[in-house]
Structures are given as C-alpha cells and as structure tokens.
Design a protein around this motif. Structure first.
Motif, PDB file in Angstrom:
ATOM      1  N   LEU A  15     100.975  22.220  -8.940  1.00  0.00           N
ATOM      2  CA  LEU A  15     100.886  22.609  -7.537  1.00  0.00           C
ATOM      3  C   LEU A  15      99.436  22.598  -7.092  1.00  0.00           C
ATOM      4  CD1 LEU A  15     103.413  25.582  -7.517  1.00  0.00           C
ATOM      5  CD2 LEU A  15     103.799  23.242  -6.788  1.00  0.00           C
ATOM      6  N   VAL A  16      99.189  21.910  -5.972  1.00  0.00           N
ATOM      7  CA  VAL A  16      97.837  21.867  -5.402  1.00  0.00           C
ATOM      8  C   VAL A  16      97.720  23.045  -4.459  1.00  0.00           C
ATOM      9  CG1 VAL A  16      96.157  20.481  -4.164  1.00  0.00           C
ATOM     10  CG2 VAL A  16      97.875  19.355  -5.605  1.00  0.00           C
ATOM     11  N   ARG A  17      97.278  24.168  -4.974  1.00  0.00           N
ATOM     12  CA  ARG A  17      97.200  25.401  -4.181  1.00  0.00           C
ATOM     13  C   ARG A  17      95.801  25.970  -4.353  1.00  0.00           C
ATOM     14  NH1 ARG A  17     101.721  29.781  -5.339  1.00  0.00           N
ATOM     15  NH2 ARG A  17     102.968  28.040  -4.539  1.00  0.00           N
ATOM     16  N   PRO A  18      95.179  26.430  -3.254  1.00  0.00           N
ATOM     17  CA  PRO A  18      93.821  26.996  -3.394  1.00  0.00           C
ATOM     18  C   PRO A  18      93.827  28.296  -4.201  1.00  0.00           C
ATOM     19  CG  PRO A  18      94.671  27.369  -1.182  1.00  0.00           C
ATOM     20  CD  PRO A  18      95.663  26.464  -1.869  1.00  0.00           C
ATOM     21  N   ILE A  19      92.719  28.537  -4.833  1.00  0.00           N
ATOM     22  CA  ILE A  19      92.583  29.754  -5.648  1.00  0.00           C
ATOM     23  C   ILE A  19      92.497  30.966  -4.732  1.00  0.00           C
ATOM     24  CG2 ILE A  19      91.190  30.907  -7.399  1.00  0.00           C
ATOM     25  CD1 ILE A  19      90.185  28.113  -8.227  1.00  0.00           C
ATOM     26  N   GLU A  20      93.281  31.993  -5.036  1.00  0.00           N
ATOM     27  CA  GLU A  20      93.296  33.214  -4.226  1.00  0.00           C
ATOM     28  C   GLU A  20      92.044  34.036  -4.536  1.00  0.00           C
ATOM     29  OE1 GLU A  20      96.201  37.052  -3.353  1.00  0.00           O
ATOM     30  OE2 GLU A  20      96.716  35.562  -4.884  1.00  0.00           O
ATOM     31  N   ARG A  21      91.321  34.332  -3.493  1.00  0.00           N
ATOM     32  CA  ARG A  21      90.078  35.079  -3.635  1.00  0.00           C
ATOM     33  C   ARG A  21      90.251  36.463  -3.037  1.00  0.00           C
ATOM     34  NH1 ARG A  21      85.592  30.494  -1.792  1.00  0.00           N
ATOM     35  NH2 ARG A  21      86.156  28.941  -3.413  1.00  0.00           N
ATOM     36  N   LYS A  22      89.957  37.462  -3.771  1.00  0.00           N
ATOM     37  CA  LYS A  22      90.059  38.848  -3.327  1.00  0.00           C
ATOM     38  C   LYS A  22      88.666  39.369  -3.014  1.00  0.00           C
ATOM     39  CE  LYS A  22      94.209  39.827  -6.042  1.00  0.00           C
ATOM     40  NZ  LYS A  22      94.821  40.724  -7.056  1.00  0.00           N
ATOM     41  N   HIS A  23      88.488  39.852  -1.795  1.00  0.00           N
ATOM     42  CA  HIS A  23      87.193  40.360  -1.357  1.00  0.00           C
ATOM     43  C   HIS A  23      87.130  41.874  -1.407  1.00  0.00           C
ATOM     44  CE1 HIS A  23      86.019  36.346   0.107  1.00  0.00           C
ATOM     45  NE2 HIS A  23      87.284  36.247   0.559  1.00  0.00           N
ATOM     46  N   THR A  24      88.130  42.543  -1.951  1.00  0.00           N
ATOM     47  CA  THR A  24      88.119  44.005  -2.013  1.00  0.00           C
ATOM     48  C   THR A  24      87.603  44.463  -3.354  1.00  0.00           C
ATOM     49  OG1 THR A  24      90.412  43.967  -2.804  1.00  0.00           O
ATOM     50  CG2 THR A  24      90.085  44.166  -0.437  1.00  0.00           C
ATOM     51  N   THR A  25      87.128  45.688  -3.300  1.00  0.00           N
ATOM     52  CA  THR A  25      86.616  46.300  -4.522  1.00  0.00           C
ATOM     53  C   THR A  25      87.643  47.262  -5.073  1.00  0.00           C
ATOM     54  OG1 THR A  25      85.566  48.020  -3.208  1.00  0.00           O
ATOM     55  CG2 THR A  25      84.237  46.062  -3.719  1.00  0.00           C
ATOM     56  N   GLY A  26      87.401  47.775  -6.221  1.00  0.00           N
ATOM     57  CA  GLY A  26      88.355  48.679  -6.833  1.00  0.00           C
ATOM     58  C   GLY A  26      88.168  50.127  -6.436  1.00  0.00           C
ATOM     59  N   GLY A  27      87.264  50.436  -5.449  1.00  0.00           N
ATOM     60  CA  GLY A  27      87.049  51.813  -5.021  1.00  0.00           C
ATOM     61  C   GLY A  27      88.177  52.339  -4.159  1.00  0.00           C
ATOM     62  N   LYS A  28      88.276  53.633  -3.989  1.00  0.00           N
ATOM     63  CA  LYS A  28      89.303  54.289  -3.197  1.00  0.00           C
ATOM     64  C   LYS A  28      88.860  54.371  -1.748  1.00  0.00           C
ATOM     65  CE  LYS A  28      92.149  58.449  -3.063  1.00  0.00           C
ATOM     66  NZ  LYS A  28      92.386  59.788  -3.636  1.00  0.00           N
ATOM     67  N   LEU A  29      89.787  54.084  -0.810  1.00  0.00           N
ATOM     68  CA  LEU A  29      89.488  54.132   0.618  1.00  0.00           C
ATOM     69  C   LEU A  29      89.666  55.558   1.104  1.00  0.00           C
ATOM     70  CD1 LEU A  29      88.818  52.490   3.169  1.00  0.00           C
ATOM     71  CD2 LEU A  29      91.275  52.262   3.553  1.00  0.00           C
ATOM     72  N   ASP A  30      88.530  56.174   1.540  1.00  0.00           N
ATOM     73  CA  ASP A  30      88.548  57.566   1.982  1.00  0.00           C
ATOM     74  C   ASP A  30      88.016  57.621   3.400  1.00  0.00           C
ATOM     75  OD1 ASP A  30      88.813  60.234   2.158  1.00  0.00           O
ATOM     76  OD2 ASP A  30      87.175  60.728   0.783  1.00  0.00           O
ATOM     77  N   THR A  31      88.825  57.114   4.367  1.00  0.00           N
ATOM     78  CA  THR A  31      88.434  57.107   5.778  1.00  0.00           C
ATOM     79  C   THR A  31      89.595  57.596   6.623  1.00  0.00           C
ATOM     80  OG1 THR A  31      89.121  54.804   5.980  1.00  0.00           O
ATOM     81  CG2 THR A  31      86.802  55.202   5.504  1.00  0.00           C
ATOM     82  N   VAL A  32      89.296  58.022   7.828  1.00  0.00           N
ATOM     83  CA  VAL A  32      90.300  58.503   8.791  1.00  0.00           C
ATOM     84  C   VAL A  32      90.289  57.549   9.979  1.00  0.00           C
ATOM     85  CG1 VAL A  32      91.023  60.432  10.261  1.00  0.00           C
ATOM     86  CG2 VAL A  32      89.950  60.879   8.048  1.00  0.00           C
TER      87      VAL A  32
END
Length: 363
Positions: A15-32
C-alpha cells in the motif's frame, strides 16, 4: 495452454500510504476551555402548574331518578304471526307403481330403407387446348413513351411598383385549350368454349367407396332382470326415517322489571314543559349607509375618442353608378367586368409614358 504457459511468482501489492506523523507529546493536558470557564450552570427551580385543586367526591346517596324513556315507554308483548306453511309430511300411496311409459306403448319399430348409391362416371378429358390468354395479356401493349410534361407555370416572383391595373396574370396568359376525351378501350366479347362442361373432379373419379360396418359401441353387458311383479317403492330410508311433528319454538322473553303504567299517557315532554320562549332581538348591522354624496365640481365627460377623432368624408363606391363620374369606359371582358380610365390630371401625367392604367368596375 499448460504447455506454453509459464507460471510467475506474484508478490502482494504494498500500500502506497504516507507515514502517519504525530505532533503531540506524551504530557497531560491541564487546561480549561473558554466555554467551560465562562458558562455557569444555575439551579432553576421547577415551575408549579397553575391549576385549581378540585377533588371529586362521589355522592353518598343512591341515584333514584328515572329517565324520560322509563316513564313514557310501555312494553308490549309480541304476538307471533301464525305460519301458513303446509306441514312437511310425506303422503304415501297405496297404488302399485306402473312402469309403462308413453314411449313403450306408442313406439313402433320401422325397418330402414337401403341408402341410394350413385354410380361412378368415367372421366372424359377435353380435346380442346387450354386457353390461358387473359384480358391483361391481350390488351396491354408495352410501348415505350416519353414522360408527361408538367403544365405548371414556373414559380417566379414578380415585383412591380406600378399601380395595379385590375387585370391579373391568369386572365392575360390563360387560354382555354380543347381537351379530347380519353379513348375508351372496349373489352372483347366473351366467346364460350365449344363442347359440354365436364363437372367431374379428380377426387370424384378416383375415390373408391368402401363398405364399412358401423362402429359397435363398447358398453358393458347389462344383466338387467325384468320382472312382471309390481314395483316396491319402500326403501330403507322410508322405513327407518319417521317424520316427527315439530312445533315452532316460542320466543324467549325477559321478565318485566318495570311495572306497566295504568294511567293515561300525557304527551307533554320535558322540553315542552321546561322551555321558555324568549323574544329575539336582531343583531345591529354596522354596515355604512349607502348615501350618494353630491359634488359641486363639473363632470368631465371628455374621452380620447372625442378629442382625437377626425371626421372624414364618406365616398361612394364607383361601382354603384351606371357610369361613374371622372372615368371613361374602355371595354368589357368575357366575365361581364367593365373597365374605366380615370380623367384626373394626376393620372394622365403618370400614365403619359406608360400603358394607360384602368380601374375595373363590376357592373
């Protein structure tokens, strides 16, 4: 196919499929979020229904009022109508059964006469040859000829600025031709062939008659035994079955719970006794009164027809005069039309270098 075919190894297609790139980090989201920060839920009290409390209390006394139907209705007993249908009782006869019929007593067997057979006649062929000449072969002559010419004039458009003289192209160019009547070809008289007509056909001459005996019906042999004794009409059904005398069942009536009234019936109803007639007051109409208001202004009766109409002088048709004024008689055609020439100076100057124009007047 098995000899010439070379098998090849086939690998699965990648399969000619682009590589999935993740731009998130492994930190916890602590926002309101803004919606959660600005929105506050209030405790809204429940609105009480505006309803008058009405509790039904059933009456303690027993309902003892009788209805108008119970007071006025008098139940009557139904008298069943007697049935005039005769009783279904079979009548037995003491006379023995007579098996003789009119066919047996009146029929006389007659012997059939032999059928008439016509003798076969010999076929005699005709000595004369067969005449196959038809009317079409005799009258038709295949003579070649030129195609028929069309007498239709050419469709040429003629334009002229001159004044219409009243004479058409059809009247000038059309000349009557003498037409000869079509030649009628007489049919040749029928001459009957000599000799007598032979009405014998091939089927009639060649047919050989065979003597065929009539077909015997295939029926089973009846072993009917005829006896001279009287017919016994008694059967098992008649001996075992006995007709019982049955009576009609009476109508099952319910006992009367309400006693029958003994007094005189009064035809006064509840509506007649309690109804009070009232005087009807008609509803006041609020429709405005139709009054024509007088106006002191002058009525403008001028129309576009009155202001813009120009009266014209009525001219009489020259054909109504025996000799129209201002015209000179020229000639009369074969159809009875008289032609006149105008005497005005305008027409004379126009027609000085041209053919004199004529005005057709029907008389």
């Amino acid at each position: 196919y098995k000899k010439d075919y070379n098998a090849h190894k086939i690998q699965p297609v990648t399969l000619v499929r682009p590589i999935e790139r993740k731009h998130t980090t492994g930190g916890k989201l602590d926002t309101v979020p803004t919606y959660q920060d600005d929105y506050r839920s209030w405790e809204v009290p429940r609105r009480e229904p505006v309803k008058v409390a009405h509790v039904y209390h059933p009456p303690a006394e027993k309902f003892g009022n009788s209805t108008t139907f119970q007071d006025d209705f008098i139940p009557r007993e139904l008298n069943p109508q007697p049935s005039f249908k005769p009783p279904c009782v079979p009548k037995l006869s003491d006379v023995p059964f007579d098996s003789t019929t009119s066919h047996r007593t009146s029929y006389i067997a007659h012997q059939l006469e032999p059928k008439f057979v016509r003798s076969a006649e010999e076929y005699k062929p005709s000595n004369q040859p067969f005449e196959d000449l038809t009317t079409h072969r005799n009258d038709f002559k295949g003579l070649p000829g030129p195609p028929v010419k069309s007498c239709k004039p050419e469709n040429a458009r003629v334009q002229s600025k001159e004044h219409f003289s009243g004479v058409t192209e059809f009247q000038d160019r059309f000349q009557p031709w003498l037409l000869s009547l079509p030649e009628v070809r007489r049919a040749r008289e029928y001459a009957p062939p000599p000799g007598n007509m032979d009405f014998n056909s091939t089927s009639h001459l060649d047919y050989v008659k065979h003597e065929i005996s009539p077909a015997v019906p295939i029926r089973p042999i009846t072993n009917a035994r005829r006896t001279s004794g009287p017919f016994q009409g008694s059967t098992t059904m008649k001996e075992d079955f006995k007709a019982w005398v049955s009576s009609r069942q009476e109508i099952i009536k319910k006992q009367q719970e309400i006693p029958k009234p003994t007094g005189k019936f009064y035809d006064s109803t509840t509506f007649k006794s309690h109804y009070i007639p009232h005087h009807i007051v008609p509803t006041q109409s609020f429709k405005p009164v139709r009054v024509i208001l007088p106006n002191s202004a002058h009525f403008q009766d001028e129309t576009v027809y009155r202001t813009e109409y120009t009266p014209k002088k009525q001219e009489m048709c020259p054909a109504s005069y025996p000799s129209p004024p201002g015209y000179i008689y020229v000639n009369t055609d074969s159809h009875g039309h008289k032609f006149f020439r105008p005497l005005t100076p305008e027409f004379s100057e126009l027609n000085s270098n041209h053919i004199p124009k004529e005005v057709a007047v029907v008389s």
